[in-house]
Design a protein around this motif. Structure first.
Motif, PDB file in Angstrom:
ATOM      1  N   UNK A 199      34.075  35.581 -10.130  1.00  0.00           N
ATOM      2  CA  UNK A 199      34.519  35.928 -11.469  1.00  0.00           C
ATOM      3  C   UNK A 199      35.141  34.707 -12.137  1.00  0.00           C
ATOM      4  N   UNK A 200      34.730  34.438 -13.364  1.00  0.00           N
ATOM      5  CA  UNK A 200      35.228  33.284 -14.101  1.00  0.00           C
ATOM      6  C   UNK A 200      36.095  33.780 -15.256  1.00  0.00           C
ATOM      7  N   UNK A 201      37.366  33.419 -15.247  1.00  0.00           N
ATOM      8  CA  UNK A 201      38.288  33.828 -16.298  1.00  0.00           C
ATOM      9  C   UNK A 201      38.125  32.946 -17.530  1.00  0.00           C
ATOM     10  N   UNK A 202      38.382  33.487 -18.732  1.00  0.00           N
ATOM     11  CA  UNK A 202      38.264  32.678 -19.958  1.00  0.00           C
ATOM     12  C   UNK A 202      39.110  31.415 -19.928  1.00  0.00           C
ATOM     13  N   UNK A 203      40.325  31.484 -19.363  1.00  0.00           N
ATOM     14  CA  UNK A 203      41.189  30.303 -19.333  1.00  0.00           C
ATOM     15  C   UNK A 203      40.549  29.179 -18.507  1.00  0.00           C
ATOM     16  N   UNK A 204      39.823  29.547 -17.449  1.00  0.00           N
ATOM     17  CA  UNK A 204      39.162  28.539 -16.624  1.00  0.00           C
ATOM     18  C   UNK A 204      38.063  27.841 -17.417  1.00  0.00           C
ATOM     19  N   UNK A 205      37.333  28.604 -18.252  1.00  0.00           N
ATOM     20  CA  UNK A 205      36.284  28.017 -19.087  1.00  0.00           C
ATOM     21  C   UNK A 205      36.896  27.015 -20.059  1.00  0.00           C
ATOM     22  N   UNK A 206      38.045  27.389 -20.676  1.00  0.00           N
ATOM     23  CA  UNK A 206      38.725  26.484 -21.600  1.00  0.00           C
ATOM     24  C   UNK A 206      39.153  25.198 -20.891  1.00  0.00           C
ATOM     25  N   UNK A 207      39.768  25.346 -19.731  1.00  0.00           N
ATOM     26  CA  UNK A 207      40.249  24.183 -18.984  1.00  0.00           C
ATOM     27  C   UNK A 207      39.081  23.300 -18.561  1.00  0.00           C
ATOM     28  N   UNK A 208      38.035  23.904 -18.017  1.00  0.00           N
ATOM     29  CA  UNK A 208      36.849  23.168 -17.571  1.00  0.00           C
ATOM     30  C   UNK A 208      36.219  22.415 -18.743  1.00  0.00           C
ATOM     31  N   UNK A 233      25.564  12.630 -24.953  1.00  0.00           N
ATOM     32  CA  UNK A 233      25.360  13.689 -25.941  1.00  0.00           C
ATOM     33  C   UNK A 233      24.746  14.914 -25.280  1.00  0.00           C
ATOM     34  N   UNK A 234      23.819  14.687 -24.364  1.00  0.00           N
ATOM     35  CA  UNK A 234      23.203  15.790 -23.628  1.00  0.00           C
ATOM     36  C   UNK A 234      24.259  16.545 -22.829  1.00  0.00           C
ATOM     37  N   UNK A 235      25.151  15.815 -22.131  1.00  0.00           N
ATOM     38  CA  UNK A 235      26.199  16.455 -21.358  1.00  0.00           C
ATOM     39  C   UNK A 235      27.086  17.315 -22.251  1.00  0.00           C
ATOM     40  N   UNK A 236      27.480  16.750 -23.403  1.00  0.00           N
ATOM     41  CA  UNK A 236      28.364  17.471 -24.321  1.00  0.00           C
ATOM     42  C   UNK A 236      27.695  18.734 -24.844  1.00  0.00           C
ATOM     43  N   UNK A 237      26.436  18.637 -25.234  1.00  0.00           N
ATOM     44  CA  UNK A 237      25.734  19.796 -25.781  1.00  0.00           C
ATOM     45  C   UNK A 237      25.575  20.894 -24.741  1.00  0.00           C
ATOM     46  N   UNK A 238      25.237  20.512 -23.514  1.00  0.00           N
ATOM     47  CA  UNK A 238      25.125  21.511 -22.442  1.00  0.00           C
ATOM     48  C   UNK A 238      26.466  22.179 -22.176  1.00  0.00           C
ATOM     49  N   UNK A 239      27.523  21.386 -22.177  1.00  0.00           N
ATOM     50  CA  UNK A 239      28.861  21.914 -21.930  1.00  0.00           C
ATOM     51  C   UNK A 239      29.283  22.868 -23.045  1.00  0.00           C
ATOM     52  N   UNK A 240      29.015  22.484 -24.288  1.00  0.00           N
ATOM     53  CA  UNK A 240      29.374  23.326 -25.436  1.00  0.00           C
ATOM     54  C   UNK A 240      28.596  24.645 -25.410  1.00  0.00           C
ATOM     55  N   UNK A 241      27.293  24.552 -25.203  1.00  0.00           N
ATOM     56  CA  UNK A 241      26.460  25.761 -25.196  1.00  0.00           C
ATOM     57  C   UNK A 241      26.868  26.690 -24.061  1.00  0.00           C
ATOM     58  N   UNK A 242      27.122  26.121 -22.871  1.00  0.00           N
ATOM     59  CA  UNK A 242      27.544  26.959 -21.740  1.00  0.00           C
ATOM     60  C   UNK A 242      28.873  27.647 -22.038  1.00  0.00           C
ATOM     61  N   UNK A 243      29.844  26.902 -22.534  1.00  0.00           N
ATOM     62  CA  UNK A 243      31.170  27.456 -22.802  1.00  0.00           C
ATOM     63  C   UNK A 243      31.112  28.530 -23.880  1.00  0.00           C
TER      64      UNK A 243
END
Length: 216
Positions: free
Chosen positions: A189-198, A160-170
């Protein structure tokens, strides 16, 4: 002078990573033996990322590299090389987990504070000390994530901690994209599509692991 300017990002990154490891070593509840094992695993994975960034830089500029290798090697890597390095490193890490060489959950629990602290120190150095290259928006986002991790890492289940950190970061990165033209992570530089994929890949992996444990 030009050579020094090229070494600054490397020096800042190295200092940030060392700070991350130091934070992990001082705050982790693991035994000294396990801390050493985790640090060795993390160093190995970070070395892989750095190597594959160089490989990615060559592959994404292969024609120019064949004609003039120094023209490629002398300049910093771009985002394409970073994306490729993350992809290859992720695949290798996945294989290691599958073969039982790395225990995924303890590894991630150790790796997350290292990366958060390293990101904080990296952005802080560029914003406050060098006063160039960093962005206040991403610095605030990383600071909030670091505070949240410090408060919640012993209170929430690991996944749950991993998911919350991932959601908040994204979500935070997408908010930043709505108010500023670009977002950088360790200077890339981080493109929006990379954030979605990650985000998608990591969520799928976490949920699949939870489902398998639930069926067992």
């Amino acid at each position: 002078m030009a050579q020094i300017s090229k070494l600054i990002p490397i020096g800042v990154f190295a200092l940030a990573i060392v700070a991350g490891f130091l934070f992990f070593y001082l705050t982790s509840n693991l035994s000294k033996k396990n801390k050493k094992i985790h640090i060795e695993q993390m160093i190995s994975e970070l070395i892989n990322v750095v190597i594959f960034i160089w490989v990615g830089k060559i592959l994404t500029n292969l024609k120019l590299f064949i004609q003039d290798p120094l023209a490629v090697l002398a300049y910093p890597s771009d985002s394409k090389a970073f994306y490729l390095a993350i992809l290859i490193s992720g695949i290798i890490l996945f294989i290691k987990v599958k073969r039982g060489k790395i225990n995924a959950v303890p590894f991630m629990k150790s790796f997350i504070p290292v990366i958060l602290v390293a990101s904080f120190v990296y952005e802080f150095i560029y914003l406050v000390w060098l006063q160039t290259g960093g962005t206040i928006g991403y610095f605030i986002l990383i600071t909030l994530l670091l505070i949240f991790y410090y408060i919640a890492h012993d209170q929430l289940p690991e996944k749950l901690l991993f998911i919350m950190l991932l959601v908040v970061w994204s979500v935070g990165v997408f908010i930043l994209y709505s108010i500023q033209p670009f977002v950088t992570v360790f200077g890339y530089l981080i493109a929006p599509w990379f954030v979605w994929v990650f985000f998608t890949i990591n969520i799928v992996i976490i949920l699949r692991k939870r489902d398998r444990h639930g069926r067992n």
